[in-house]
Design a protein around this motif. Structure first.
Motif, PDB file in Angstrom:
ATOM      1  N   GLU A   6       0.838  -1.206   0.000  1.00  0.00           N
ATOM      2  CA  GLU A   6       0.000   0.000   0.000  1.00  0.00           C
ATOM      3  C   GLU A   6       0.868   1.250   0.000  1.00  0.00           C
ATOM      4  OE1 GLU A   6      -2.572  -0.303   3.358  1.00  0.00           O
ATOM      5  OE2 GLU A   6      -3.630  -2.069   2.573  1.00  0.00           O
ATOM      6  N   ALA A   7       1.923   1.241   0.827  1.00  0.00           N
ATOM      7  CA  ALA A   7       2.830   2.387   0.884  1.00  0.00           C
ATOM      8  C   ALA A   7       3.565   2.553  -0.439  1.00  0.00           C
ATOM      9  CB  ALA A   7       3.825   2.213   2.030  1.00  0.00           C
ATOM     10  N   PHE A   8       3.986   1.430  -1.031  1.00  0.00           N
ATOM     11  CA  PHE A   8       4.674   1.490  -2.320  1.00  0.00           C
ATOM     12  C   PHE A   8       3.758   2.064  -3.401  1.00  0.00           C
ATOM     13  CE2 PHE A   8       5.478  -0.454  -6.457  1.00  0.00           C
ATOM     14  CZ  PHE A   8       6.781  -0.055  -6.681  1.00  0.00           C
ATOM     15  N   GLU A   9       2.545   1.560  -3.468  1.00  0.00           N
ATOM     16  CA  GLU A   9       1.617   2.006  -4.512  1.00  0.00           C
ATOM     17  C   GLU A   9       1.222   3.459  -4.356  1.00  0.00           C
ATOM     18  OE1 GLU A   9      -1.440  -0.897  -4.121  1.00  0.00           O
ATOM     19  OE2 GLU A   9      -0.181  -2.519  -4.934  1.00  0.00           O
ATOM     20  N   ALA A  10       1.182   3.958  -3.117  1.00  0.00           N
ATOM     21  CA  ALA A  10       0.802   5.347  -2.870  1.00  0.00           C
ATOM     22  C   ALA A  10       1.958   6.319  -3.065  1.00  0.00           C
ATOM     23  CB  ALA A  10       0.242   5.485  -1.459  1.00  0.00           C
ATOM     24  N   SER A  11       3.154   5.810  -3.225  1.00  0.00           N
ATOM     25  CA  SER A  11       4.334   6.679  -3.310  1.00  0.00           C
ATOM     26  C   SER A  11       4.415   7.404  -4.647  1.00  0.00           C
ATOM     27  CB  SER A  11       5.606   5.864  -3.100  1.00  0.00           C
ATOM     28  OG  SER A  11       5.784   4.949  -4.167  1.00  0.00           O
ATOM     29  N   ASN A  12       5.084   8.548  -4.614  1.00  0.00           N
ATOM     30  CA  ASN A  12       5.366   9.305  -5.840  1.00  0.00           C
ATOM     31  C   ASN A  12       6.725   8.938  -6.417  1.00  0.00           C
ATOM     32  OD1 ASN A  12       2.961  10.867  -5.496  1.00  0.00           O
ATOM     33  ND2 ASN A  12       4.040  12.134  -3.998  1.00  0.00           N
ATOM     34  N   ALA A  13       7.627   8.497  -5.546  1.00  0.00           N
ATOM     35  CA  ALA A  13       8.990   8.168  -5.974  1.00  0.00           C
ATOM     36  C   ALA A  13       9.486   6.977  -5.164  1.00  0.00           C
ATOM     37  CB  ALA A  13       9.921   9.365  -5.778  1.00  0.00           C
TER      38      ALA A  13
END
Length: 287
Positions: free
Chosen positions: A58-65
């Motif tokens: 979830e954190a990976f998918e929500a990241s911008n970079a």
């Protein structure tokens, strides 16, 4: 000495010096309130492992970079091969007994006569041996399919058109691995390990089981017997962390980062957790 070989092995198994920490996964908040995430990876673990880590994804998918240690470019491998070569002969550097030990222990792993590696730096053989140990001692029940975690995050970032940031170039990583010791030091470390014997399967099982449980405290306890093997890790871990934190500090001010680095880089006095906290960032473990 044996430090470089044990260090290579332990960087795959993620053992460290210093105070234990409580999670592999951390929320990082800048002084301005911008949030990012830091995840300690296991380099040989297949990406199917992440299906059991929904919060990480979830954190990976929500990241911008996405930030990784380095971006692997196979086209650079041949260009960097010169860093693996030495002007000396491996056979000439060893006496007969030690050379026979190298042949006996390593030829089954490399699948060819040791003479093929005669002008390769000993660290090339150490890397092969360390990788073999890590894979051989990993319990079958924790053998996950898919691309290695770090490569997976980089590949998925490219697919999703996320900004991909590397903390060091392939050349910098090769120079650290192949040129931070003299050839004589590399050879002595390898011989010391071969003479003293490989780590136990129980020890490796404890380490990777603790990793699977997202428990750095347990990892620390499982690995105390290896503490001496990390005494020469300043170049491979500490100095790299000090270089990386300067780059991370700038990027973290913007927020929206997902940082994936080997879990060995997170804890300790010169680990990324404490280095970032010293720069005013707030880090919270995520279970």
């Amino acid at each position: 000495m044996k430090n470089i070989v044990y260090g290579l092995f332990l960087s795959l198994a993620f053992v460290w010096q210093g105070q234990a920490q409580s999670s592999l996964f951390w929320e990082v908040e800048s002084p301005e309130g911008k949030k990012s995430y830091l995840y300690g990876t296991y380099h040989l673990l297949g990406s199917d492992f992440l299906t059991e880590r929904p919060k990480v994804m979830e954190a990976f998918e929500a990241s911008n970079a996405v930030v990784v240690e380095t971006v692997i470019d196979s086209s650079q491998m041949m260009q960097l091969a010169y860093l693996m070569i030495m002007n000396k002969s491996l056979k000439a550097m060893t006496d007969s007994a030690d050379y026979q030990l190298l042949k006996r222990e390593l030829e089954p792993l490399i699948g060819t006569d040791l003479a093929v590696y005669d002008q390769m730096k000993p660290i090339v053989l150490s890397t092969t041996y360390a990788g073999y140990l890590a894979e051989e001692l990993t319990p079958d029940s924790l053998d996950y399919a898919g691309m290695p975690l770090d490569m997976h995050f980089a590949a998925e970032a490219k697919k999703a058109s996320k900004k991909l940031i590397e903390l060091e170039t392939m050349q910098e990583q090769f120079e650290i691995l192949f040129s931070s010791q003299t050839e004589e030091e590399q050879l002595q470390d390898l011989l010391d390990v071969l003479k003293e014997g490989a780590p136990s399967g129980d020890m490796m099982s404890g380490i990777i089981t603790a990793y699977h449980a997202n428990d750095l405290d347990a990892l620390y306890q499982s690995a105390m017997e290896w503490e001496g093997g990390l005494s020469d890790m300043e170049v491979m871990i500490d100095q790299r962390n000090l270089n990386w934190v300067e780059k991370l500090e700038i990027q973290l001010q913007k927020g929206g980062l997902f940082i994936a680095v080997g879990a060995l880089h997170l804890p300790g006095e010169k680990g990324l957790i404490q280095l970032l906290e010293a720069r005013g960032f707030t880090l919270k473990p995520i279970k």
